[in-house]
Enzyme design. Structure first.
Site, short mmCIF file in Angstrom:
data_model
loop_
_atom_site.label_atom_id
_atom_site.label_comp_id
_atom_site.label_asym_id
_atom_site.label_seq_id
_atom_site.Cartn_x
_atom_site.Cartn_y
_atom_site.Cartn_z
N GLY A 187 14.95 -89.60 4.80
CA GLY A 187 14.76 -88.17 5.03
C GLY A 187 15.44 -87.74 6.31
O GLY A 187 16.64 -87.51 6.36
N GLY A 188 14.66 -87.65 7.38
CA GLY A 188 15.14 -87.10 8.65
C GLY A 188 16.46 -87.66 9.12
O GLY A 188 17.35 -86.91 9.54
N ASN A 201 17.75 -87.99 1.47
CA ASN A 201 16.96 -86.92 0.83
C ASN A 201 16.86 -85.81 1.87
O ASN A 201 16.12 -85.95 2.85
CB ASN A 201 15.58 -87.45 0.44
CG ASN A 201 14.65 -86.34 -0.03
OD1 ASN A 201 15.09 -85.21 -0.27
ND2 ASN A 201 13.37 -86.65 -0.18
N TRP A 202 17.63 -84.78 1.64
CA TRP A 202 17.69 -83.71 2.65
C TRP A 202 16.47 -82.80 2.63
O TRP A 202 16.33 -81.95 3.52
CB TRP A 202 18.97 -82.89 2.44
CG TRP A 202 20.21 -83.57 2.94
CD1 TRP A 202 20.31 -84.85 3.41
CD2 TRP A 202 21.52 -83.00 3.02
NE1 TRP A 202 21.62 -85.11 3.78
CE2 TRP A 202 22.38 -83.99 3.55
CE3 TRP A 202 22.06 -81.75 2.69
CZ2 TRP A 202 23.74 -83.77 3.77
CZ3 TRP A 202 23.42 -81.53 2.90
CH2 TRP A 202 24.25 -82.53 3.43
N LYS A 203 15.64 -82.92 1.59
CA LYS A 203 14.45 -82.06 1.47
C LYS A 203 14.86 -80.59 1.55
O LYS A 203 15.90 -80.23 1.01
CB LYS A 203 13.40 -82.48 2.52
CG LYS A 203 13.12 -83.99 2.45
CD LYS A 203 11.92 -84.45 3.19
CE LYS A 203 11.74 -85.96 2.98
NZ LYS A 203 10.55 -86.50 3.62
N GLU A 222 7.76 -95.38 -1.29
CA GLU A 222 7.61 -94.55 -0.10
C GLU A 222 6.13 -94.40 0.23
O GLU A 222 5.44 -93.55 -0.36
CB GLU A 222 8.22 -93.16 -0.36
CG GLU A 222 9.71 -93.21 -0.62
CD GLU A 222 10.39 -91.93 -0.17
OE1 GLU A 222 11.40 -92.03 0.52
OE2 GLU A 222 9.90 -90.84 -0.49
N HIS A 255 8.71 -87.42 -5.94
CA HIS A 255 8.53 -87.63 -4.50
C HIS A 255 7.10 -87.26 -4.12
O HIS A 255 6.52 -86.33 -4.69
CB HIS A 255 9.54 -86.78 -3.73
CG HIS A 255 9.59 -87.13 -2.28
ND1 HIS A 255 8.64 -86.69 -1.39
CD2 HIS A 255 10.45 -87.90 -1.56
CE1 HIS A 255 8.93 -87.17 -0.18
NE2 HIS A 255 10.03 -87.91 -0.27
N GLY A 257 8.02 -89.06 7.38
CA GLY A 257 8.11 -88.01 8.40
C GLY A 257 7.15 -88.20 9.56
O GLY A 257 6.96 -87.29 10.37
P1 13P Z 1 11.63 -89.62 6.45
O1 13P Z 1 12.78 -90.59 6.49
O2 13P Z 1 11.91 -88.34 7.15
O3 13P Z 1 10.35 -90.27 6.86
O4 13P Z 1 11.45 -89.22 4.90
C1 13P Z 1 11.38 -90.21 3.96
C2 13P Z 1 11.43 -89.60 2.62
O5 13P Z 1 10.50 -88.93 2.21
C3 13P Z 1 12.63 -89.79 1.82
O6 13P Z 1 12.45 -89.37 0.51
#
Ligand code: 13P
Length: 255
Positions: free
Chosen positions: A238-239, A13-15, A171, A99, A177
């Site tokens: 995410g990250g 998930n690149w956000k 999640e 999300h 994050g």
């Molecule tokens: P992180 O892996 O950066 O904690 O993010 C998780 C996330 O929200 C994936 O949707």
């Protein structure tokens, strides 16, 4: 049915990160690193404006492309929104729904999550429906109720056949994050609560067939232990999905 017969799905998930040019470069870096992964599905959920570049860069590889959100209506006067059919038309197969960042910053509710899950399925997209408790809810001891409620409300009107096409991502809000990952046992426990909820809503065979991911500070170091758990069928990352070697290491950990 057990874990071996469910699809393991490793999804990025690149956000709100990457331009189209950066998207092409990152996917080109990832392709040789994840290309041999036939033990799991590999997908990247990217910002709307990056979808075309992502689909083009991923062509001929095992990487599939998803979106991070959508609107539930098919079309109309909804300034700034994107429909499921629009996503499908540009090559999207998956879409993240609900999300916690959308719930927290953009006022999404279980009701809108439900509308979106239904619209995604109707369009032939695979929804990745996110659920998760806040730290406050966990500390109050109401995590099981919150998880069951989000799961049930998000799935109102979805029948057992449709449910087999839904992915759920657990999640915990406190782990996103923050670098604070749920322990493998915590992740397994809550993914198990989700599966039990599905067992009650549908039947246990249906529940056993559903892919339930964990997401929240998953990285190259902790992925193998998290993914080894009975109820954890993949990751929403995410990250660590923004760096090709880190994402590839998580894909490898799913082996
Ligand atoms: P992180 O892996 O950066 O904690 O993010 C998780 C996330 O929200 C994936 O949707």
């Amino acid at each position: 049915m057990n874990k071996e017969t469910r699809a393991t799905v490793i999804a990025g998930n690149w956000k709100m990160n990457k331009t189209p040019a950066e998207t092409a470069a990152l996917i080109n870096d990832m392709k040789p690193l994840v290309g041999a992964a036939d033990w799991c599905k590999v997908l990247l959920c990217v910002p709307y404006v990056d979808i075309a570049a992502a689909v083009e860069a991923a062509k001929g590889s095992n990487i599939e492309i998803g979106a991070e959100n959508m609107h539930w209506e098919a079309s109309g006067a909804y300034t700034g929104e994107i429909s499921a059919d629009m996503l499908k038309a540009v090559g999207v197969k998956y879409v993240i729904i609900g999300h916690s960042e959308r719930r927290q910053y953009f006022a999404e509710t279980d009701a809108t999550v439900n509308l979106k899950v239904k619209a995604a399925l109707a369009a032939g997209l695979t929804p990745i429906m996110c659920v998760g408790e806040t730290l406050e809810q966990r500390d109050l001891g109401i995590m099981p109720e919150i998880i069951a409620m989000q799961t049930k409300c998000g799935l109102i009107g979805i029948d057992a056949e449709e449910m087999k096409k839904v992915i759920i991502a657990y999640e915990p809000v406190w782990a996103i994050g923050t670098g604070r990952t749920a322990t493998a046992d915590q992740a397994d426990e809550v993914c198990g609560i989700i599966r039990n909820t599905l067992c009650g809503l549908y039947d246990c065979a249906t529940a056993e067939a559903v892919t339930i991911q964990y997401g929240g500070s998953m990285n190259a170091k902790n992925a193998a232990e998290l993914l080894s758990k009975k109820n954890v069928d993949g990751g929403l990352i995410g990250g660590a999905s923004l760096k090709a070697p880190d994402f590839a290491a998580i894909v490898d950990a799913a082996k």
